[in-house]
Design an enzyme around this catalytic site. Structure first.
Site, short mmCIF file in Angstrom:
data_model
loop_
_atom_site.label_atom_id
_atom_site.label_comp_id
_atom_site.label_asym_id
_atom_site.label_seq_id
_atom_site.Cartn_x
_atom_site.Cartn_y
_atom_site.Cartn_z
CD GLU A 1 -26.06 6.89 28.19
OE1 GLU A 1 -24.90 7.36 28.20
OE2 GLU A 1 -26.87 7.09 27.29
CB CYS B 1 -23.53 9.45 24.66
SG CYS B 1 -24.71 8.13 24.51
#
Ligand code: NAD
Length: 475
Positions: free
Chosen positions: A250, A284
């Protein structure tokens, strides 16, 4: 209230410190002053953790799912009970405001609850065969897991991996970030107090490269899950290739936000500005590249700048503060360079644009008319900076949104339902939020495409990532 956590490693059910281990100094980003010392794992510590994970795995794997679920529910309830205390520790270590820190603990508790339930409903399947024959597909836990997680959501990103892996029946060795060890230690305490058998979950801080090389090279570890930067993700993928270890990555994003002229402008601004400065932009999926339809561009940047100037910045433990410092010294330095580059290429600074006077602060910043070639239009700033540009029509907006090698999250604001459907299809991202930022939830998959990585966390997909399938055919 001062920082009170006595920092330790958690290996094979024992809390360890001292004994000539090297030390990492934990710093409060508000002041840049040291607040605690963290012992770092040695190679012998890692070997001990690997052996404990190997030993604990078969028993945990075959523990009745009701019992596994009960332990995860209990850990969730302990996290909720301790949310204030853990939240304060998180704010002191990482800088985010206390309200966000406490919400992170509560969100993590939700993940443990959700995976406790999901484990109970994890079925295989029976295939259609002639009478007397049986073919079945089984889900099995992948085996002992190593996780590597970053400092921006140290509890939530750890919980996303650990809750799912434990629910699947795996043992787990976690290396959370060294910058924020007290709050992740609290997760280990909750699991220990909930009755998790020793060796099933372990915490090893250390020199990141040494720890990841050591754990990934071990045949004990069957799965790696990493959240962090693209560069480190690619490096770990290389290590996993050598040992043929499964990996979920990720990685970073550079989320585009498409603002169409049929949106409710005031409502949209009231949503996007706080979302941009949540966790000082160190998210993010932070909304960053604002592409705004020409006819409302001037009104949008004006409203954005006014709201940005009102964001109160300071110590996240103070109740009226809305944005804290960045987590470490690297961030304001990196963001300062990106802003300077954009300014030198003609971008207008409509708010902020410079570091704070002390600690690791950077002012909430809006850049307008940013040229496409500016570094900040191409590199994730990972900080409190929004960049904006006008667009003329939907095709141009989609082209800009999909222009970069990132593909984590994307957002759009429009009241036109048909346009919303088309955007959902056309945008290259793992998550698309339309008139919404609610994309990180326990029951939905979360993960990227392109350079943003692969594999999902959250939802049933998050459980599957810690499983292998086996087909058994019987005549
Ligand atoms: P970095 O690349 O040095 O580290 C990112 C994370 O990976 C940290 O948690 C670090 O401890 C860990 N790490 C570094 N080297 C490692 C190794 N060899 N083995 C295992 N773990 C390792 O970057 P940074 O300065 O800490 O953060 C800046 C960048 O990282 C940001 O620009 C952003 O792109 C990215 N980042 C992304 C996320 C996310 O949620 N996807 C979170 C934090 C940072």
């Amino acid at each position: 209230m001062g920082y009170e956590t006595d920092l330790k490693l958690f290996i094979d059910g024992a809390w360890k410190s001292g004994e000539d281990r090297d030390i990492f100094t934990v710093v409060n980003p508000v002041t840049a002053e040291p607040i605690a010392e963290l012992p770092l794992a040695t190679a012998a510590d890692l070997d001990e953790a690997l052996e404990a994970a190997r030993r604990a795995y078969p028993e945990w794997r075959h523990t009745d799912v009701e019992k596994r679920a009960a332990i995860l529910h209990k850990a969730a309830s302990l996290l909720r009970q301790r949310a204030e205390e853990i939240g304060r520790t998180l704010t002191q270590e990482q800088g985010k405001i206390f309200a966000e820190a406490k919400a992170e603990v509560l969100g993590s508790a939700q993940l443990f609850d959700w995976y406790a339930e999901e484990a109970r409903r994890d079925y295989g399947r029976v295939l259609v065969r002639p009478a007397g024959q049986l073919s079945r597909v089984m889900h099995e836990p992948v085996g002992p897991v190593a996780t590597f997680t970053p400092w921006n959501f140290p509890i939530y990103l750890l919980a996303k991996k650990v809750a799912a892996a434990l629910a699947a029946g795996c043992s787990v060795i976690s290396k959370p970030p060294e910058e924020t060890p007290g709050c992740t230690q609290a997760v280990a305490r909750a699991l220990e107090d909930a009755g998790l058998p020793k060796g099933v979950f372990q915490l090893v801080h250390g020199v990141p490269d040494m720890v990841s090389r050591h754990l990934i090279a071990s045949p004990v570890i069957r799965k790696v899950s990493f959240t962090g930067s693209i560069a480190v993700g690619k490096h770990l993928m290389g290590l996993c290739a050598e040992s043929m270890t499964r990996v979920t990555l990720e990685l970073g994003g550079h989320a585009p936000v498409l603002i169409f002229d049929d949106c409710d402008l005031e409502k949209t601004l009231d949503m996007v500005v706080p979302q941009k400065f949540r966790n000082a932009g160190q998210v993010c999926v932070s909304p960053t590249r604002f592409y705004v339809q020409e006819s409302i561009y001037d009104a949008f940047v004006k409203g954005f700048a006014e709201r940005t100037q009102q964001v109160k910045v300071g110590n996240g433990l103070d109740a009226d503060v809305k944005m804290g410092p960045l987590a470490n010294q690297r961030r304001p330095e990196a963001i300062g360079k990106l802003v300077e580059d954009a300014r030198s290429r003609g971008a207008k600074v409509l708010a902020g644009g410079e570091p704070g006077d002390s600690g690791y602060f950077f002012k909430p910043t809006l850049l307008a008319d940013v040229p496409v070639e500016a570094e900040i239009m191409n590199q994730e700033p990972f900080g409190p900076v929004a960049v904006s540009r006008p667009f003329s029509d939907m095709d141009e907006a989609i082209e800009q949104a999909n222009r970069l090698p990132y593909g984590l999250a994307a957002f759009a604001f429009t009241e036109n339902g048909r346009r919303a459907n088309l955007l959902g299809d056309a945008i290259e991202a793992g998550m698309v939020g339309i008139n919404s930022f609610g994309i990180s939830v326990a029951d939905a998959p979360f993960g990227g495409v392109k350079d943003s990585g692969f594999g999902s966390e959250g939802g049933k997909e998050g459980l599957e990532t810690y499983q292998v399938v086996k087909a058994i055919h019987q005549a």
